[in-house]
Design an enzyme around this catalytic site. Structure first.
Site, PDB file in Angstrom:
ATOM      1  N   ASP A   1      31.294  45.269  40.577  1.00 43.07           N
ATOM      2  CA  ASP A   1      32.547  45.993  40.414  1.00 43.07           C
ATOM      3  C   ASP A   1      32.548  47.224  41.334  1.00 43.07           C
ATOM      4  O   ASP A   1      32.217  47.116  42.509  1.00 43.07           O
ATOM      5  CB  ASP A   1      32.744  46.347  38.934  1.00 43.07           C
ATOM      6  CG  ASP A   1      34.110  46.899  38.604  1.00 43.07           C
ATOM      7  OD1 ASP A   1      35.037  46.100  38.378  1.00 43.07           O
ATOM      8  OD2 ASP A   1      34.263  48.139  38.572  1.00 43.07           O
TER       9      ASP A   1
ATOM     10  N   HIS B   1      33.780  38.602  34.428  1.00 42.76           N
ATOM     11  CA  HIS B   1      33.659  39.785  35.285  1.00 42.76           C
ATOM     12  C   HIS B   1      32.413  40.606  34.970  1.00 42.76           C
ATOM     13  O   HIS B   1      31.689  41.021  35.878  1.00 42.76           O
ATOM     14  CB  HIS B   1      34.907  40.659  35.153  1.00 42.76           C
ATOM     15  CG  HIS B   1      34.877  41.845  36.061  1.00 42.76           C
ATOM     16  ND1 HIS B   1      34.919  41.731  37.435  1.00 42.76           N
ATOM     17  CD2 HIS B   1      34.773  43.170  35.801  1.00 42.76           C
ATOM     18  CE1 HIS B   1      34.863  42.933  37.987  1.00 42.76           C
ATOM     19  NE2 HIS B   1      34.772  43.823  37.018  1.00 42.76           N
TER      20      HIS B   1
ATOM     21  N   ASP C   1      35.226  34.785  36.523  1.00 46.01           N
ATOM     22  CA  ASP C   1      35.885  36.066  36.786  1.00 46.01           C
ATOM     23  C   ASP C   1      37.248  35.759  37.405  1.00 46.01           C
ATOM     24  O   ASP C   1      37.320  35.224  38.507  1.00 46.01           O
ATOM     25  CB  ASP C   1      35.039  36.905  37.743  1.00 46.01           C
ATOM     26  CG  ASP C   1      35.619  38.294  37.991  1.00 46.01           C
ATOM     27  OD1 ASP C   1      36.855  38.462  37.891  1.00 46.01           O
ATOM     28  OD2 ASP C   1      34.844  39.213  38.292  1.00 46.01           O
TER      29      ASP C   1
END
Length: 301
Positions: free
Chosen positions: A123, A279, A250
């Site tokens: 991320d 995710h 994801d």
């Protein structure tokens, strides 16, 4: 700059998080020093592995990966980005910028004199970590990206991202634990959700989490784009080992591994994988990620 600090009592008796807190002061080029929290587990002289989290999490995300990695003899370090976890939290969204986040993490690397690390990013950890790998290559010897990318405003941004950006900025509540549970395949218990909520006693502590989606560069006019494009060019010459492990489920970044693998020379011949995760891949498959890193580490010896 008004800075908040989450009370220590919020971090007592967290589920599966027995680690010792460490702190040091970090600086950006245009801010005063701020206190950054980090974990530093395993032998001090072991091969260093750095784990960078993203939005809206903290080092708690890595709790199931740390022990397997240290049991194999590695030194494992996991900082909380400024605005997250046990680190200081400037109270205004405007206090945060992409460059400041890069500067704060670089300052942390410098204070600890870290070099030749295995860097694992996910991320927003990838938006920061890929910049550092490109700009300070001596600091990073091996690079693992999980559900991450480096935005250069050269591809279409999914509409779902703009919806998330608006939600993060304007929603009356930003429930970190609930966000993590929605972004996983497996069920996340109430105790674990509480671990993700711990850094944010109330919404005044959440400026950093609300800022992150706003700071993702989506336009060529964004101030971060020149540095990101320069970093992307440098990654096109990166010949050190590069590994992509992505969550196949994801919905936004599940296929973002392909541009990285195609662009980075060090990705050639590596055991890239898409696994059954969403995710928050560390929450879904933390021990498996640790095992994949260890197997890869062993193969590189």
């Amino acid at each position: 700059m008004h800075v908040l600090r989450t009370p220590d009592s919020r971090f007592e008796n967290l589920e599966d998080y027995p680690f010792v807190a460490h702190y040091l002061d970090v600086t950006a080029r245009d801010t005063r020093p701020l206190r950054m929290h980090y974990l530093d587990e395993g032998p001090i002289d072991g091969p260093p592995i750095v784990l960078l989290h993203g939005e809206p999490t903290w080092s708690y995300l890595y709790r199931t990966m740390i022990t397997p990695l240290t049991d194999a003899g590695n030194r494992v370090l996991a900082p909380d980005l400024i605005g997250f976890g046990r680190s200081d939290k400037p109270s205004r969204i405007e206090d945060y910028s992409y460059q400041r986040h890069v500067d704060w993490v670089v300052s942390w690397f410098e204070h600890l004199n870290l070099s030749d690390v295995t860097l694992f990013v996910q991320d927003w950890g990838s938006l920061i970590g890929l910049r550092i790998a490109a700009e300070q290559p001596d600091r990073v010897g091996r690079l693992v990206v999980a559900n991450g990318f480096l935005p250069t405003a050269q591809r279409r941004t999914p509409p779902a991202f703009y919806a998330w950006r608006a939600f993060a900025r304007y929603s009356p509540v930003l429930p970190a634990g609930r966000i993590v549970s929605v972004g996983t395949v497996r069920r996340v218990s109430s105790k674990v959700r509480a671990g993700y909520d711990a850094p944010f006693p109330d919404k005044t502590y959440q400026a950093g989490a609300r800022a992150f989606p706003q700071l993702v560069p989506t336009s060529p006019a964004d101030p971060a784009i020149p540095a990101n494009r320069k970093a992307w060019e440098a990654l096109g010459r990166w010949e050190k080992p590069f590994l992509a492990i992505f969550g196949a489920r994801d919905p936004i970044l599940g296929h973002a591994d392909s541009p990285l693998i195609k662009h980075i020379p060090g990705a050639a011949g590596q055991p890239h994988a898409r696994i059954n995760a969403s995710h928050f891949i560390q929450e879904d498959r933390g021990p498996e990620l640790a095992e994949r890193i260890l197997s890869w580490q062993q193969a590189l010896l």
